[in-house]
Design a protein around this motif. Structure first.
Motif, short mmCIF file in Angstrom:
data_model
loop_
_atom_site.label_atom_id
_atom_site.label_comp_id
_atom_site.label_asym_id
_atom_site.label_seq_id
_atom_site.Cartn_x
_atom_site.Cartn_y
_atom_site.Cartn_z
N ASP A 47 35.62 28.79 53.84
CA ASP A 47 36.54 29.89 54.12
C ASP A 47 36.87 30.73 52.89
N ILE A 48 36.35 30.35 51.73
CA ILE A 48 36.63 31.10 50.50
C ILE A 48 35.64 32.25 50.36
N LEU A 49 36.19 33.45 50.22
CA LEU A 49 35.37 34.65 50.05
C LEU A 49 35.13 34.96 48.58
N GLY A 50 36.07 34.58 47.72
CA GLY A 50 35.90 34.87 46.30
C GLY A 50 36.89 34.14 45.42
N LEU A 51 36.48 33.93 44.18
CA LEU A 51 37.31 33.34 43.14
C LEU A 51 37.15 34.24 41.92
N ILE A 52 38.22 34.91 41.52
CA ILE A 52 38.15 35.91 40.47
C ILE A 52 39.15 35.57 39.38
N GLN A 53 38.68 35.58 38.12
CA GLN A 53 39.59 35.34 37.01
C GLN A 53 40.36 36.62 36.72
N ARG A 54 41.65 36.49 36.62
CA ARG A 54 42.50 37.63 36.34
C ARG A 54 42.32 38.07 34.90
N GLU A 55 42.35 39.37 34.67
CA GLU A 55 42.19 39.91 33.32
C GLU A 55 43.49 40.50 32.82
N SER A 56 43.67 40.47 31.49
CA SER A 56 44.84 41.09 30.88
C SER A 56 44.63 42.60 30.83
N MET A 57 45.64 43.30 30.36
CA MET A 57 45.58 44.76 30.31
C MET A 57 44.42 45.27 29.46
N ASP A 58 44.02 44.50 28.45
CA ASP A 58 42.93 44.95 27.57
C ASP A 58 41.55 44.48 28.05
N GLY A 59 41.48 43.96 29.27
CA GLY A 59 40.19 43.61 29.86
C GLY A 59 39.69 42.21 29.54
N ARG A 60 40.46 41.43 28.78
CA ARG A 60 40.05 40.05 28.47
C ARG A 60 40.62 39.10 29.52
N PRO A 61 40.01 37.92 29.66
CA PRO A 61 40.54 36.95 30.63
C PRO A 61 42.00 36.62 30.35
N ASP A 62 42.76 36.44 31.38
CA ASP A 62 44.18 36.08 31.29
C ASP A 62 44.34 34.77 30.52
N GLU A 63 45.24 34.71 29.56
CA GLU A 63 45.43 33.52 28.72
C GLU A 63 45.92 32.31 29.52
N LYS A 64 46.58 32.54 30.62
CA LYS A 64 47.13 31.45 31.43
C LYS A 64 46.09 30.82 32.35
N GLY A 65 44.90 31.39 32.40
CA GLY A 65 43.86 30.86 33.28
C GLY A 65 44.12 31.19 34.74
N THR A 66 44.79 32.31 34.98
CA THR A 66 45.12 32.68 36.35
C THR A 66 43.89 33.18 37.09
N HIS A 67 43.70 32.62 38.27
CA HIS A 67 42.58 32.99 39.13
C HIS A 67 43.11 33.42 40.49
N LYS A 68 42.44 34.38 41.07
CA LYS A 68 42.76 34.89 42.40
C LYS A 68 41.75 34.27 43.37
N ILE A 69 42.25 33.60 44.40
CA ILE A 69 41.41 32.96 45.40
C ILE A 69 41.59 33.73 46.70
N ILE A 70 40.50 34.31 47.18
CA ILE A 70 40.53 35.13 48.39
C ILE A 70 39.87 34.33 49.51
N THR A 71 40.57 34.19 50.62
CA THR A 71 40.07 33.36 51.71
C THR A 71 40.26 34.05 53.06
#
Length: 116
Positions: A47-71
């Motif tokens: 049922d998972i459509l995507g797993l995307i790592q969130r990026e900070s304002m400057d385009g680098r990966p979020d320091e907290k390791g936040t991921h968006k899970i789309i289902t």
């Protein structure tokens, strides 16, 4: 001490468990479970459509390791019972190792799905 609502059984073999900032994460060979004190979210890989790592304002990966899970479907357990919902988006702070394992099992699941 946090008390999470537990699932009666898991669909796959448990591979990893983490607790980060009071939120529990479980990964099996077939599903992802996010546990908060008052609710548990259960998502099958199919049922998972995507797993995307969130990026900070400057385009680098979020320091907290936040991921968006789309289902396209999610099961929610709370003190009132079990509810199945349609499309949903969850945000999870996953460690690098948890995320790598998650992606590996997610890819395996989608490769072995019928019609792929």
């Amino acid at each position: 001490m946090n008390r999470f609502l537990n699932l009666k059984s898991l669909s796959g073999e448990l591979k990893r468990t983490e607790i980060r900032k009071g939120i529990g994460y479980k990964l099996t060979t077939k599903e992802f479970i996010l546990q908060r004190e008052d609710q548990t979210y259960h998502i099958l890989f199919e049922d998972i459509l995507g797993l995307i790592q969130r990026e900070s304002m400057d385009g680098r990966p979020d320091e907290k390791g936040t991921h968006k899970i789309i289902t396209n479907r999610i099961r929610v357990y709370n003190r009132s019972g079990v509810f199945e919902k349609g499309a949903a988006t969850l945000y999870a702070s996953l460690s690098d190792n948890f995320c790598k394992l998650f992606l590996d099992y997610l890819e395996r699941s989608h490769r072995s799905a019928p019609g792929t």
